[in-house]
Design a protein around this motif. Structure first.
Motif, PDB file in Angstrom:
ATOM      1  N   ALA A 105      11.379   0.660 -23.120  1.00  0.00           N
ATOM      2  CA  ALA A 105      11.390   0.993 -21.699  1.00  0.00           C
ATOM      3  C   ALA A 105      10.636   2.301 -21.477  1.00  0.00           C
ATOM      4  O   ALA A 105      10.602   3.174 -22.351  1.00  0.00           O
ATOM      5  N   TYR A 106      10.029   2.403 -20.300  1.00  0.00           N
ATOM      6  CA  TYR A 106       9.388   3.645 -19.863  1.00  0.00           C
ATOM      7  C   TYR A 106       9.962   4.014 -18.503  1.00  0.00           C
ATOM      8  O   TYR A 106       9.878   3.231 -17.552  1.00  0.00           O
ATOM      9  N   VAL A 141       3.830  -3.072 -13.459  1.00  0.00           N
ATOM     10  CA  VAL A 141       4.592  -1.824 -13.363  1.00  0.00           C
ATOM     11  C   VAL A 141       4.407  -1.236 -11.965  1.00  0.00           C
ATOM     12  O   VAL A 141       3.412  -1.501 -11.292  1.00  0.00           O
ATOM     13  N   ALA A 142       5.367  -0.465 -11.556  1.00  0.00           N
ATOM     14  CA  ALA A 142       5.313   0.158 -10.231  1.00  0.00           C
ATOM     15  C   ALA A 142       4.153   1.147 -10.166  1.00  0.00           C
ATOM     16  O   ALA A 142       3.827   1.792 -11.171  1.00  0.00           O
ATOM     17  N   GLY A 147       0.914   6.272 -12.197  1.00  0.00           N
ATOM     18  CA  GLY A 147       0.584   7.678 -12.024  1.00  0.00           C
ATOM     19  C   GLY A 147       1.236   8.549 -13.084  1.00  0.00           C
ATOM     20  O   GLY A 147       0.612   9.478 -13.613  1.00  0.00           O
ATOM     21  N   SER A 148       2.496   8.246 -13.422  1.00  0.00           N
ATOM     22  CA  SER A 148       3.203   9.013 -14.453  1.00  0.00           C
ATOM     23  C   SER A 148       2.550   8.837 -15.812  1.00  0.00           C
ATOM     24  O   SER A 148       2.433   9.801 -16.590  1.00  0.00           O
ATOM     25  N   ASP A 152       1.031  11.712 -18.189  1.00  0.00           N
ATOM     26  CA  ASP A 152       1.452  11.881 -19.589  1.00  0.00           C
ATOM     27  C   ASP A 152       0.248  11.904 -20.525  1.00  0.00           C
ATOM     28  O   ASP A 152       0.184  12.717 -21.456  1.00  0.00           O
ATOM     29  N   GLU A 153      -0.693  10.992 -20.292  1.00  0.00           N
ATOM     30  CA  GLU A 153      -1.878  10.938 -21.149  1.00  0.00           C
ATOM     31  C   GLU A 153      -2.694  12.220 -21.001  1.00  0.00           C
ATOM     32  O   GLU A 153      -3.219  12.757 -21.987  1.00  0.00           O
ATOM     33  N   ALA A 154      -2.794  12.725 -19.764  1.00  0.00           N
ATOM     34  CA  ALA A 154      -3.531  13.971 -19.541  1.00  0.00           C
ATOM     35  C   ALA A 154      -2.850  15.138 -20.244  1.00  0.00           C
ATOM     36  O   ALA A 154      -3.518  16.048 -20.767  1.00  0.00           O
TER      37      ALA A 154
END
Length: 214
Positions: A105-106, A141-142, A147-148, A152-154
């Motif tokens: 889950a994320y 996914v929503a 955006g989240s 996170d990747e950034a």
């Protein structure tokens, strides 16, 4: 006069009968209550002596083979392999794992399908290791999650949660309990590393203890 005596005598007999029935019911109630109390006391003493402790879980490793986010349609495709260890700390109680499934889950949204773990029995102080593959092909996914994920990747870090859901039974000798709900949550910390060709690679950071609810 004779009728009055006869009526009085009849009433006395009825009273005796009612008192007798009441006494019998009271005795039965006391016997049943005492039996229930003895059974509950025996169960409580057995529980205190055995002191069952819930299993201990650790997330040992996690490998991300695919983690592709499509921003045009908010679709996430994921392939992971996780390695989880389960330890039974009890010296007198075995644990039977029934209908156990694992998923990822994320931010409270499930991003992989549940993968079933074959049923198994875990003996006293035994340790078992599970290494299932987890797949999430084209999972919607929503928009806010997209955006989240970009944020996170950034930032270079990603936090996922490994979830284990199932049913367990305690076993003492030849006695086996009823089913108890097992809920395990393992935080999985990853970092985004860039390779020479500029592609982001997700790497597992460290072993994580898991929270366990039974």
């Amino acid at each position: 006069m004779g009728n009055d005596c006869e009526h009085h005598h009849h009433s006395s007999c009825c009273g005796c009968s009612v008192c007798s029935d009441h006494s019998t019911l009271l005795t039965i109630a006391w016997v049943v209550g005492a039996f229930v109390l003895v059974v509950l006391l025996a169960v409580f003493i057995t529980w205190l002596v055995l002191r069952p402790t819930k299993p201990i879980f650790y997330l040992k490793d996690a490998t991300v083979y695919q983690f592709n986010l499509s921003l045009s349609d908010n679709i996430l495709s994921t392939v992971l392999q996780v390695t989880v260890s389960s330890h039974n700390p009890n010296s007198r109680i075995g644990v039977s794992y029934d209908r156990v499934s694992v998923y990822v889950a994320y931010q409270n949204q499930q991003i992989t399908l549940p993968t079933s773990i074959p049923p198994l029995y875990q003996g006293h102080h035994d340790i078992n290791v599970w290494s299932p593959y987890l797949y999430g092909a084209s999972v919607p996914v929503a928009p806010y999650l997209c955006g989240s994920l970009q944020q996170d990747e950034a930032a270079g870090y990603l936090l996922l949660y490994l979830k284990i859901d199932g049913k367990v039974r305690w076993k003492v000798g030849t006695w086996t309990s009823g089913h108890y709900h097992l809920e395990v949550t393992c935080p999985a910390f990853f970092s985004f590393d860039s390779t020479s060709n500029g592609m982001a690679v997700v790497r597992f950071q460290r072993v994580s203890p898991c929270s366990v609810i039974v």
